[in-house]
Design an enzyme around this catalytic site. Structure first.
Site, PDB file in Angstrom:
ATOM      1  N   VAL A  85       0.711  -1.167   0.135  1.00 36.28           N
ATOM      2  CA  VAL A  85       0.152   0.021  -0.007  1.00 36.28           C
ATOM      3  C   VAL A  85       1.005   1.376   0.148  1.00 36.28           C
ATOM      4  CG1 VAL A  85      -1.719   1.229   1.418  1.00 36.28           C
ATOM      5  CG2 VAL A  85      -1.915  -1.413   1.250  1.00 36.28           C
ATOM      6  N   CYS A  86       2.046   1.182   0.767  1.00 38.22           N
ATOM      7  CA  CYS A  86       2.696   2.443   0.908  1.00 38.22           C
ATOM      8  C   CYS A  86       3.387   2.724  -0.616  1.00 38.22           C
ATOM      9  CB  CYS A  86       3.834   2.309   1.894  1.00 38.22           C
ATOM     10  SG  CYS A  86       3.379   2.026   3.374  1.00 38.22           S
ATOM     11  N   ALA A  87       3.918   1.490  -1.210  1.00 38.55           N
ATOM     12  CA  ALA A  87       4.354   1.682  -2.566  1.00 38.55           C
ATOM     13  C   ALA A  87       3.472   2.383  -3.526  1.00 38.55           C
ATOM     14  CB  ALA A  87       5.124   0.493  -3.084  1.00 38.55           C
TER      15      ALA A  87
END
Length: 197
Positions: A85-87
């Site tokens: 999700v962060c990527a």
């Protein structure tokens, strides 16, 4: 302790403020995998001067909020670039950056070491936004109330600071693995940056 739904406080020229606050003495709570975790510090207030902070770039050079004085700044805080999700969040803002002019700055801040951030940016072609590390002093996480207690990570959140240095938008995502509201953040960024012209 109380679990909060997604915290969103948005102030635009034509809209009202929407906010959620923790009770006196209580810590702000989010969830990780459905389990409640507390955040250290206190989130800043909308329509107040954005707290100053210092983080580091890929070469461990200090980078401060004051370095972007006079520009509209979007800050995308993520737990770790090594997660899906962060990527995706970082890639989404990197792609959206092309729609804005030089008076807008986009930052991704995480507790990842600068070495890991540099590797991620090279692998994923992140070349438009600035990816910065809060791992040295945790100054950003503390001043923005985002440090996840006993985890050494930042809570997922979005902040927009106008050209006068005032905090105009913030979203704290309740569940760490959920995405922020990209459309709302980018619409707010468009309006806030346009108001500065």
């Amino acid at each position: 302790m109380k679990l909060f739904s997604t915290f969103a406080a948005i102030t635009l020229l034509s809209s009202s403020v929407i906010s959620t606050h923790s009770f006196a003495g209580e810590k702000t709570m989010i969830t990780m995998g459905g389990n409640p975790v507390a955040l250290e510090g206190k989130m800043p207030s909308i329509n107040m001067a954005a707290p100053s902070f210092t983080v580091v770039d890929e070469k461990f050079n200090p980078v401060s909020l004051s370095d972007f004085k006079g520009k509209t700044v979007l800050i995308s805080a993520v737990p770790s670039l090594d997660t899906g999700v962060c990527a995706l969040q970082t890639k989404r803002f990197n792609k959206a950056f092309t729609k804005f002019d030089a008076e807008v700055v986009m930052l991704t801040i995480s507790e990842d070491l600068p070495f890991a951030q540099k590797r991620f940016c090279q692998t994923e072609n992140i070349d438009k936004i600035k990816v910065l590390s809060d791992s040295v002093w945790r100054d950003f996480g503390e001043k923005y109330g985002l440090l996840i207690k006993d985890r050494g990570l930042l809570a997922r959140s979005i902040f927009i600071i106008d050209a006068q240095g005032m905090l105009k938008y913030q979203e704290l995502v309740n569940e760490v693995s959920d995405h922020p509201n990209y459309d709302a953040a980018l619409a707010a960024l468009t309006e806030i940056s346009s108001a500065a012209k």
